[in-house]
Design an enzyme around this catalytic site. Structure first.
Site, PDB file in Angstrom:
ATOM      1  CB  CYS A 101      -0.876  -0.010   1.250  1.00 24.93           C
ATOM      2  SG  CYS A 101      -1.703   1.559   1.565  1.00 24.93           S
ATOM      3  CB  CYS A 105      -5.496   6.001  -2.875  1.00 21.87           C
ATOM      4  SG  CYS A 105      -4.141   5.047  -3.536  1.00 21.87           S
ATOM      5  CB  THR A 192      -3.947   4.422   4.973  1.00 16.29           C
ATOM      6  OG1 THR A 192      -4.797   3.325   5.245  1.00 16.29           O
ATOM      7  CG2 THR A 192      -2.941   4.039   3.897  1.00 16.29           C
ATOM      8  CD  GLU A 257      -2.635   0.337   7.413  1.00 19.18           C
ATOM      9  OE1 GLU A 257      -1.843  -0.534   7.826  1.00 19.18           O
ATOM     10  OE2 GLU A 257      -2.814   0.576   6.209  1.00 19.18           O
ATOM     11  CG  HIS A 292     -10.496   4.428  -0.530  1.00 17.34           C
ATOM     12  ND1 HIS A 292      -9.327   4.821  -1.135  1.00 17.34           N
ATOM     13  CD2 HIS A 292     -10.104   3.684   0.536  1.00 17.34           C
ATOM     14  CE1 HIS A 292      -8.289   4.348  -0.463  1.00 17.34           C
ATOM     15  NE2 HIS A 292      -8.743   3.643   0.561  1.00 17.34           N
ATOM     16  CE1 TYR A 296      -9.361   0.073  -0.498  1.00 17.88           C
ATOM     17  CE2 TYR A 296      -8.446  -2.104  -0.154  1.00 17.88           C
ATOM     18  CZ  TYR A 296      -8.788  -0.865   0.338  1.00 17.88           C
ATOM     19  OH  TYR A 296      -8.530  -0.558   1.648  1.00 17.88           O
ATOM     20  CB  CYS A 298      -3.814  -0.245  -5.092  1.00 16.28           C
ATOM     21  SG  CYS A 298      -4.729  -0.899  -3.675  1.00 16.28           S
ATOM     22  CD  GLU A 446      -4.875  -1.424   3.274  1.00 19.03           C
ATOM     23  OE1 GLU A 446      -4.463  -1.756   2.140  1.00 19.03           O
ATOM     24  OE2 GLU A 446      -4.357  -0.535   3.956  1.00 19.03           O
TER      25      GLU A 446
HETATM   26 FE1  SF4 Z   1      -3.345   1.798  -0.071  1.00 12.59          FE
HETATM   27 FE2  SF4 Z   1      -4.668   0.753  -2.135  1.00 12.59          FE
HETATM   28 FE3  SF4 Z   1      -5.942   2.329  -0.352  1.00 12.59          FE
HETATM   29 FE4  SF4 Z   1      -4.161   3.317  -2.104  1.00 12.59          FE
HETATM   30  S1  SF4 Z   1      -6.153   2.355  -2.553  1.00 12.59           S
HETATM   31  S2  SF4 Z   1      -4.306   3.826   0.063  1.00 12.59           S
HETATM   32  S3  SF4 Z   1      -2.639   1.707  -2.157  1.00 12.59           S
HETATM   33  S4  SF4 Z   1      -5.034   0.293   0.040  1.00 12.59           S
END
Ligand code: SF4
Length: 483
Positions: A101, A105, A192, A257, A292, A296, A298, A446
């Site tokens: 992570c 974001c 985060t 976190e 958000h 994800y 990501c 997460e």
């Molecule tokens: Fe982290 Fe993914 Fe959330 Fe971005 S979207 S803050 S990389 S968990």
């Protein structure tokens, strides 16, 4: 707070030095988080958001409509569906580069949600939140700061609303008002990248009742404001980084976190973007979580790393060409691309809000996040299957380096002859890191609970699934009369 513009990852790391943050980790006060070996990997991951902007400006920067200058995409409010899509492409790339992570974001999604919500609050109440928010975004873009989005309250007794809690601090609320601004009390959980941010934007976490005006507070404050305490969360195997580079699995990067506690922390009026408009809290939460949840994607970038690691482990075991191994890699790829497909589809389907900012498709965003809660676990199971049991019985790096036993481990831990034993150890430790260790925090749990636990996505999917429309389709084809 420094006033120059942060450009590179190195600048960013430098910008974090010398702040007066009240940080605790494992019972110790941390004076300089930048130098703490357990915090550094998370700072490195955030730094990548700066370096990518230099290396791939078309991907990680965009021309700001506010300043007319190219700014980091994490600080941009999307004014077209294409810009929402580009966020996802950038997130996947950063997941690939860090395997964790990269933390930036939440602030991006908060700015995008707040842009439309403040516009609509002002339209109803004649307030000036939208102009204040624009001025804040402008300031953040000028310096290229990191913004942490602080939404999740402690919640105390979940059967009770904020105003029904025995302890009012279970939800962040206004504790005092002056002509100049408000003071807030309470705490935000699982924040985060909080310590790696320059500013925090505090937001309510759920739908509020009209009498809960003190909880309907949105405001920005610098991370080093008086009255904030940060307690860094433990991560599985986080002390591995103290034991050796191989042992860490991914020595360079990790997530972060923290529990963030506000003890009568001041927010000046010019940084307040909602104060008491309880009827807009649900809209804000819904828009933020939609952005958000499709962020994800990501995890598909991290998934690319996991697929690559699993394939490499199989290759080192000498079984890369076995049909069942190839099939498991195909299955992992299918699971991973399904995450990406649902997220980027949500972004492609973005629509303009009244403010001009584009909102992603809420239904598809929730489908994306629900998919993430499952597919990452199945991918981890497959990766462990491909890695073999040595994944969890591997001797330590210290034993591997030991003069007596090390040469024997070098001999007996070897896979295919042409691959050095150390490489095999490294790839197994990376899979351990992603599926059991430090970065499993981000890749698995997460993925389950971040941006809302699975049930919260199912509630949103239920709200938006429009059964009546679908029943009418079926009835028409079945020849059933309407009515
Ligand atoms: Fe982290 Fe993914 Fe959330 Fe971005 S979207 S803050 S990389 S968990």
């Amino acid at each position: 707070m420094r006033v120059h513009k942060i450009i590179s990852g190195e600048d960013y790391i430098h910008s974090l030095r010398g702040r007066r943050l009240n940080i605790y980790l494992m019972g110790q006060r941390v004076d300089e988080p930048v130098d703490h070996p357990m915090i550094t990997p998370s700072i490195n991951a955030m730094a990548k958001t700066y370096d990518l902007a230099i290396e791939r400006p078309e991907l990680a920067t965009v021309v700001s409509p506010f300043t007319g200058e190219r700014v980091n995409r994490f600080l941009h409010v999307c004014m077209s569906a294409d810009e929402v899509v580009q966020q996802n492409r950038m997130q996947r790339r950063l997941g690939q580069l860090t395997g964790t992570c990269f933390q930036r974001c939440v602030g991006m999604d908060a700015l995008n949600a707040l842009y439309s919500v403040t516009y609509e609050i002002d339209a109803k109440h004649g307030t000036t939140y939208h102009a204040r928010l624009k001025s804040f975004i402008n300031e953040m873009q000028m310096h290229n700061y990191v913004i942490g989005g602080a939404m999740t309250d402690m919640k105390g007794d979940r059967s009770k609303s904020p105003s029904q809690q025995v302890d009012p601090d279970m939800y962040v609320h206004v504790s005092k008002r002056t002509k100049e601004g408000v003071y807030i009390r309470g705490a935000k959980a699982h924040q985060t990248g909080a310590i790696n941010s320059h500013w925090l934007v505090v937001m309510p976490t759920l739908r509020l009742q009209p009498e809960e005006g003190d909880y309907a507070i949105v405001g920005a404050l610098p991370v080093d404001a008086d009255g904030i305490i940060y307690v860094v969360g433990r991560q599985s195997c986080d002390t591995r980084c103290l034991e050796g580079e191989i042992e860490a699995g991914n020595a360079a990067f990790s997530g972060q976190e923290a529990l963030v506690i506000f003890e009568d922390t001041f927010i000046p009026n010019e940084y307040i973007f909602m104060d008491g408009e309880t009827e807009f809290s649900a809209m804000l939460v819904e828009r933020f979580t939609a952005y958000h949840r499709r962020s994800y994607v990501c995890k598909s970038g991290v998934g690319d790393v996991l697929i690559g690691a699993a394939a490499t482990a199989a290759e080192y075991n000498g079984v890369a060409q076995a049909a069942h191994i190839r099939d498991k890699l195909v299955e992992m790829t299918h699971l991973n691309e399904t995450i990406y497909a649902t997220g980027i589809a949500s972004s492609f389907q973005s629509q303009s809000s009244q403010s001009g900012a584009f909102l992603c498709d809420g239904l598809l965003a929730n489908v994306c996040k629900q998919t993430v809660t499952r597919n990452t676990y199945e991918m981890s199971r497959l990766a462990q299957d491909l890695a073999g049991g040595l994944l969890v019985t591997l001797p330590s790096e210290a034993d591997y380096r030991n003069q007596e036993v090390g040469p024997r481990l070098e001999k007996y831990l070897k896979g295919v002859n042409e691959v050095p034993t150390e490489n095999r150890l490294r790839i197994l430790r990376l899979i351990e890191n992603l599926t059991l260790g430090r970065n499993a925090v981000g890749y698995l749990t997460e993925s389950l609970h971040g941006a809302g636990s699975p049930q919260s996505q199912r509630i949103q999917i239920q709200r938006q699934m429009d059964l009546e429309f679908k029943q009418n389709l079926a009835k028409k084809l079945a020849g059933i009369e309407a009515g």
